[in-house]
Design a protein around this motif. Sequence first.
Motif, PDB file in Angstrom:
ATOM      1  N   GLY A  13       0.733  -1.009   0.021  1.00 30.36           N
ATOM      2  CA  GLY A  13      -0.047  -0.103  -0.190  1.00 30.36           C
ATOM      3  C   GLY A  13       0.801   1.326   0.128  1.00 30.36           C
ATOM      4  N   SER A  14       1.966   1.095  -0.599  1.00 30.61           N
ATOM      5  CA  SER A  14       2.934   2.535  -0.778  1.00 30.61           C
ATOM      6  C   SER A  14       2.370   3.516  -1.567  1.00 30.61           C
ATOM      7  CB  SER A  14       4.241   2.347  -0.911  1.00 30.61           C
ATOM      8  OG  SER A  14       4.375   1.924  -2.400  1.00 30.61           O
ATOM      9  N   ASN A  15       1.392   3.104  -2.778  1.00 29.39           N
ATOM     10  CA  ASN A  15       0.861   4.021  -3.490  1.00 29.39           C
ATOM     11  C   ASN A  15      -0.341   4.552  -2.897  1.00 29.39           C
ATOM     12  OD1 ASN A  15       1.946   4.745  -6.125  1.00 29.39           O
ATOM     13  ND2 ASN A  15       2.192   2.440  -6.220  1.00 29.39           N
ATOM     14  N   PRO A 112       2.864   0.135 -13.540  1.00 28.61           N
ATOM     15  CA  PRO A 112       4.291   0.435 -13.564  1.00 28.61           C
ATOM     16  C   PRO A 112       5.043   0.134 -14.882  1.00 28.61           C
ATOM     17  CG  PRO A 112       3.965  -1.683 -12.561  1.00 28.61           C
ATOM     18  CD  PRO A 112       2.641  -1.165 -12.864  1.00 28.61           C
ATOM     19  N   GLU A 176       5.862   6.661  -9.112  1.00 28.55           N
ATOM     20  CA  GLU A 176       4.669   6.320  -8.874  1.00 28.55           C
ATOM     21  C   GLU A 176       4.164   7.352  -7.762  1.00 28.55           C
ATOM     22  OE1 GLU A 176       3.653   2.475  -8.742  1.00 28.55           O
ATOM     23  OE2 GLU A 176       5.407   1.696  -9.670  1.00 28.55           O
TER      24      GLU A 176
HETATM   25  C1  GRF Z   1       3.139  -0.818  -7.645  1.00 27.29           C
HETATM   26  O1  GRF Z   1       4.247  -0.963  -8.421  1.00 27.29           O
HETATM   27  C2  GRF Z   1       1.992  -0.426  -8.634  1.00 27.29           C
HETATM   28  O2  GRF Z   1       2.249   0.071  -9.723  1.00 27.29           O
HETATM   29  C3  GRF Z   1       1.865  -2.086  -8.785  1.00 27.29           C
HETATM   30  O3  GRF Z   1       2.039  -2.890  -7.677  1.00 27.29           O
HETATM   31  C4  GRF Z   1       3.021  -2.065  -7.019  1.00 27.29           C
HETATM   32  C5  GRF Z   1       2.314  -1.743  -5.640  1.00 27.29           C
HETATM   33  O4  GRF Z   1       2.728  -1.220  -4.816  1.00 27.29           O
HETATM   34  N1  GRF Z   1       1.065  -2.530 -10.006  1.00 27.29           N
HETATM   35  P1  GRF Z   1       2.180  -0.734  -3.383  1.00 27.29           P
HETATM   36  O5  GRF Z   1       1.108  -1.551  -2.868  1.00 27.29           O
HETATM   37  O6  GRF Z   1       1.357   0.643  -3.738  1.00 27.29           O
HETATM   38  O7  GRF Z   1       3.264  -0.523  -2.467  1.00 27.29           O
END
Ligand code: GRF
Length: 192
Positions: A13-15, A112, A176
């Motif tokens: 869930g970093s995004n 990505p 991102e």
């Molecule tokens: C990110 O690279 C997103 O683009 C993808 O999976 C990853 C998710 O990372 N398809 P997070 O859960 O947001 O850290």
Amino acid sequence: MTKRVAILISGGGSNMMSLVTAMDDDGFDAKPVLVLANNADAGGIAKARAKGIATAVVDHRPFKGDRAAFEAVLHETIAKHQPDILCLAGFMRVLTAGFIDKWDGKMLNIHPSLLPKYTGLHTHQRAIDAGDKKAGCSVHVVTAKLDDGPLLGQAEVPVLADDTAETLAARVLIEEHKLYPAALQAFVKNGG
Ligand code: GRF
């Protein structure tokens, strides 16, 4: 009017956190009303809870491949929180046209790669294998075709000679975290 945003995740869930943190800003006319994961151990759920955001888990596994049944519960769970916008943020389930239609023009995704290149999985390795000099990420409106739909923004990074999929992914992820909040904010400003 403040837009209500639900964020769907599968992992760390970093995004999601970059979106949530950006929405803390007074100038961002949107707020997170739900973070939902398709598995209970998604690390992002605890992070969202710690931020005081409502969370839910709809595990796809008990549905044993019945996508329509899974999506019916998914939709019902999301609808309770009355979001205006859905943001897929590392949500690793393919959604069917039936679900996507319900959120037509209101569901965003971050992918990505520099779309239209490398839809689907293993984007970083594929960019390296192809000898690409640049890679990156894209935010787009979700349509029934996987990783397709109108682009809202892209960010590029260089591919370095000694890159592995992991080092490239880490460089793209930094972008991102900037691109998604900026794209969401622009989407909201334009009437989202
Ligand atoms: C990110 O690279 C997103 O683009 C993808 O999976 C990853 C998710 O990372 N398809 P997070 O859960 O947001 O850290």
